[in-house]
Design an enzyme around this catalytic site. Structure first.
Site, PDB file in Angstrom:
ATOM      1  N   LYS A 129       4.715  -1.493  -9.548  1.00 39.49           N
ATOM      2  CA  LYS A 129       5.629  -2.598  -9.228  1.00 39.49           C
ATOM      3  C   LYS A 129       6.839  -2.602 -10.140  1.00 39.49           C
ATOM      4  O   LYS A 129       7.938  -2.972  -9.720  1.00 39.49           O
ATOM      5  CB  LYS A 129       4.900  -3.944  -9.322  1.00 39.49           C
ATOM      6  CG  LYS A 129       3.977  -4.173  -8.141  1.00 39.49           C
ATOM      7  CD  LYS A 129       3.439  -5.589  -8.135  1.00 39.49           C
ATOM      8  CE  LYS A 129       2.440  -5.808  -7.012  1.00 39.49           C
ATOM      9  NZ  LYS A 129       1.677  -7.030  -7.164  1.00 39.49           N
ATOM     10  N   LYS A 154      -0.066   2.515   1.292  1.00 35.34           N
ATOM     11  CA  LYS A 154      -0.865   1.333   1.651  1.00 35.34           C
ATOM     12  C   LYS A 154      -0.065   0.417   2.596  1.00 35.34           C
ATOM     13  O   LYS A 154       1.140   0.274   2.413  1.00 35.34           O
ATOM     14  CB  LYS A 154      -1.170   0.590   0.342  1.00 35.34           C
ATOM     15  CG  LYS A 154      -2.209  -0.482   0.425  1.00 35.34           C
ATOM     16  CD  LYS A 154      -2.369  -1.164  -0.928  1.00 35.34           C
ATOM     17  CE  LYS A 154      -1.219  -2.107  -1.229  1.00 35.34           C
ATOM     18  NZ  LYS A 154      -1.433  -2.985  -2.376  1.00 35.34           N
ATOM     19  N   LYS A 165       2.780  -6.087   2.585  1.00 37.72           N
ATOM     20  CA  LYS A 165       3.765  -7.074   3.042  1.00 37.72           C
ATOM     21  C   LYS A 165       5.135  -6.796   2.442  1.00 37.72           C
ATOM     22  O   LYS A 165       6.142  -7.305   2.912  1.00 37.72           O
ATOM     23  CB  LYS A 165       3.293  -8.502   2.739  1.00 37.72           C
ATOM     24  CG  LYS A 165       2.871  -8.775   1.310  1.00 37.72           C
ATOM     25  CD  LYS A 165       2.082 -10.096   1.223  1.00 37.72           C
ATOM     26  CE  LYS A 165       1.055 -10.054   0.104  1.00 37.72           C
ATOM     27  NZ  LYS A 165      -0.088 -10.897   0.297  1.00 37.72           N
TER      28      LYS A 165
HETATM   29  P1  TYM Z   1      -2.717  -9.240  -2.601  1.00 34.00           P
HETATM   30  O1  TYM Z   1      -2.077 -10.522  -2.298  1.00 34.00           O
HETATM   31  O2  TYM Z   1      -1.875  -8.023  -2.796  1.00 34.00           O
HETATM   32  O3  TYM Z   1      -3.777  -8.874  -1.513  1.00 34.00           O
HETATM   33  C1  TYM Z   1      -4.797  -9.797  -1.165  1.00 34.00           C
HETATM   34  C2  TYM Z   1      -6.084  -9.068  -0.780  1.00 34.00           C
HETATM   35  O4  TYM Z   1      -5.849  -8.177   0.298  1.00 34.00           O
HETATM   36  C3  TYM Z   1      -6.252  -6.862  -0.055  1.00 34.00           C
HETATM   37  N1  TYM Z   1      -5.331  -5.901   0.557  1.00 34.00           N
HETATM   38  C4  TYM Z   1      -5.714  -4.846   1.254  1.00 34.00           C
HETATM   39  N2  TYM Z   1      -6.936  -4.399   1.589  1.00 34.00           N
HETATM   40  C5  TYM Z   1      -6.989  -3.275   2.346  1.00 34.00           C
HETATM   41  N3  TYM Z   1      -5.876  -2.595   2.744  1.00 34.00           N
HETATM   42  C6  TYM Z   1      -4.640  -3.005   2.426  1.00 34.00           C
HETATM   43  N4  TYM Z   1      -3.565  -2.354   2.844  1.00 34.00           N
HETATM   44  C7  TYM Z   1      -4.519  -4.197   1.642  1.00 34.00           C
HETATM   45  N5  TYM Z   1      -3.448  -4.894   1.160  1.00 34.00           N
HETATM   46  C8  TYM Z   1      -3.975  -5.937   0.490  1.00 34.00           C
HETATM   47  C9  TYM Z   1      -6.171  -6.818  -1.577  1.00 34.00           C
HETATM   48  O5  TYM Z   1      -6.999  -5.819  -2.110  1.00 34.00           O
HETATM   49  C10 TYM Z   1      -6.624  -8.210  -1.942  1.00 34.00           C
HETATM   50  O6  TYM Z   1      -8.035  -8.306  -1.949  1.00 34.00           O
HETATM   51  N6  TYM Z   1      -3.975  -9.525  -7.394  1.00 34.00           N
HETATM   52  C11 TYM Z   1      -4.370  -9.943  -6.083  1.00 34.00           C
HETATM   53  C12 TYM Z   1      -4.434 -11.454  -5.910  1.00 34.00           C
HETATM   54  C13 TYM Z   1      -5.328 -12.145  -6.890  1.00 34.00           C
HETATM   55  C14 TYM Z   1      -6.746 -12.104  -6.914  1.00 34.00           C
HETATM   56  C15 TYM Z   1      -7.124 -12.952  -7.992  1.00 34.00           C
HETATM   57  C16 TYM Z   1      -7.699 -11.427  -6.167  1.00 34.00           C
HETATM   58  C17 TYM Z   1      -4.913 -12.972  -7.892  1.00 34.00           C
HETATM   59  N7  TYM Z   1      -6.002 -13.459  -8.550  1.00 34.00           N
HETATM   60  C18 TYM Z   1      -8.463 -13.133  -8.318  1.00 34.00           C
HETATM   61  C19 TYM Z   1      -9.033 -11.622  -6.490  1.00 34.00           C
HETATM   62  C20 TYM Z   1      -9.404 -12.453  -7.556  1.00 34.00           C
HETATM   63  C21 TYM Z   1      -3.328  -9.425  -5.099  1.00 34.00           C
HETATM   64  O7  TYM Z   1      -2.217  -9.127  -5.430  1.00 34.00           O
HETATM   65  O8  TYM Z   1      -3.709  -9.408  -3.852  1.00 34.00           O
END
Ligand code: TYM
Length: 340
Positions: free
Chosen positions: A119, A202, A205
């Site tokens: 990032k 991947k 969004k």
């Molecule tokens: P974020 O917002 O990027 O994504 C949310 C969840 O969706 C999953 N995900 C995917 N899974 C499969 N294929 C993809 N292309 C894909 N894109 C996203 C992510 O693995 C995630 O589970 N850091 C985290 C948010 C967070 C969090 C937490 C998660 C903050 N605190 C505590 C778990 C526990 C994030 O950026 O997710």
């Protein structure tokens, strides 16, 4: 330390930095829904404090995204009666514990985080301190609930390892058994959904190309068009998973099919092996529309009058604080904060 002394509790979160994608749905939300009905307390979170680490969004956009994400959770089957649904900033103990964890985590650990490197890109000096500290806040999100299980997609694995390291170091440094060593739950055929335009990237969004992803708000025609145009190779589908090894785009579409249909990759190939993409893509488009249209319809209904969503989030924050306030108080006591 085993986690057996802790109440089985699930926590997970999604950033309201943009709209929900099929990657979020298959990699995370579907599992959130099923875990509600297993032997867990479940807490699901819109992580708005994380969503400002890359850049501040327009305030109205952040508010809209947060509500739309809550609508996406509810429309996908997360029940406010069974799960606690919260907006991270409204439960202040997350950020309070994060400060303690900023003082537990080591610079070297944070520098090894691949998501920070991705990032921040070439200009790490210009990225926010919040982006660097992001994983310590994530650890606090989880551990402020003493969560034992965290369902996520594969890209979050390293952050969950760091969460375990922070819990272990805190427990060790203070000679306590206070924070659980959380288990990641990374399961299913679609834990890493790839871009429809590039099987090495991947689905995200933040990808500038809208054609690279399916958004949970896309209508039936858009979903069908994006799948029709998805990058593939000229060969027919193999009849076994091994035949997908060097075919990232084909593998991705089969994984998506499997994730949507709740089938294994082998089951999908038993049915569609030998098919050309000219036949498989329409089948996948029909399946995607059948599964996703009811969700986008319900999201639109919920977004029509956001008072219901706001009520759910307000109640969720109250319920959450019954768990988080005592855990923060105890943490402060362990650390030696006077007056806690
Ligand atoms: P974020 O917002 O990027 O994504 C949310 C969840 O969706 C999953 N995900 C995917 N899974 C499969 N294929 C993809 N292309 C894909 N894109 C996203 C992510 O693995 C995630 O589970 N850091 C985290 C948010 C967070 C969090 C937490 C998660 C903050 N605190 C505590 C778990 C526990 C994030 O950026 O997710």
């Amino acid at each position: 330390m085993s986690d057996s002394s802790f109440t089985p509790r699930v926590f997970s979160g999604i950033q309201p930095s943009g709209g929900l994608t099929l990657g979020n749905y298959l990699g995370a939300i579907k599992r959130f829904v099923s875990m509600q009905d297993e032997a867990f307390e479940t807490v699901y979170c819109m992580v708005d404090l994380h969503a400002i680490t890359a850049k501040f969004l327009d305030p109205a956009t952040l508010r809209h995204n947060t509500r739309e994400l809550a609508a996406g959770f509810i429309a996908s089957g997360i029940s406010p009666e069974k799960s606690i649904l919260i907006n991270q900033s409204q439960v202040p103990e997350h950020a309070q514990l994060a400060w303690i964890f900023n003082c537990v985590a080591r610079m070297g650990w944070m520098q090894r985080m691949t998501q920070f490197k991705d990032k921040a890109g070439k200009n790490a000096e210009a990225s926010s301190l919040g982006l660097f500290a992001y994983p310590a806040l994530m650890a606090a999100d989880i551990l402020i609930y003493h969560a034992t299980h965290v369902p996520v997609g594969e890209d979050q694995k390293q952050h969950l390892e760091l969460t375990r390291d922070i819990a272990t170091k805190f427990n060790h440094d203070f000679g306590v058994d206070f924070f659980p060593i959380t288990e990641p739950v990374i399961e299913g055929a679609a834990t890493r959904v790839m871009s429809l335009r590039d099987g090495a990237k991947k689905m995200s969004k933040s990808d500038p190309s809208d054609a690279s992803r399916i958004n949970m708000t896309d209508d039936a025609d858009t979903i069908a068009k994006k799948i029709r145009k998805a990058k593939t190779d000229p060969d027919a589908l193999p009849s076994e998973a091994k035949g997908l090894e060097d075919r990232p785009e084909a593998r991705n579409l089969v994984n998506i099919y499997a994730g949507l249909a709740d089938l294994s990759v082998d089951q999908v190939l038993a049915e569609h092996g030998g098919a050309q993409f000219g036949a498989f893509k329409p089948a996948l488009a029909d399946l995607a529309v059948a599964k996703l249209s009811p969700i986008s319809g319900e999201m639109a209904r919920l977004m029509d009058d956001v008072t219901e969503i706001d009520k759910v989030l307000a109640r969720g924050a109250e319920q959450a604080r019954e768990i988080t306030a005592p855990i923060l108080k105890k943490t402060y006591e362990i650390v030696g904060m006077v007056g806690s």
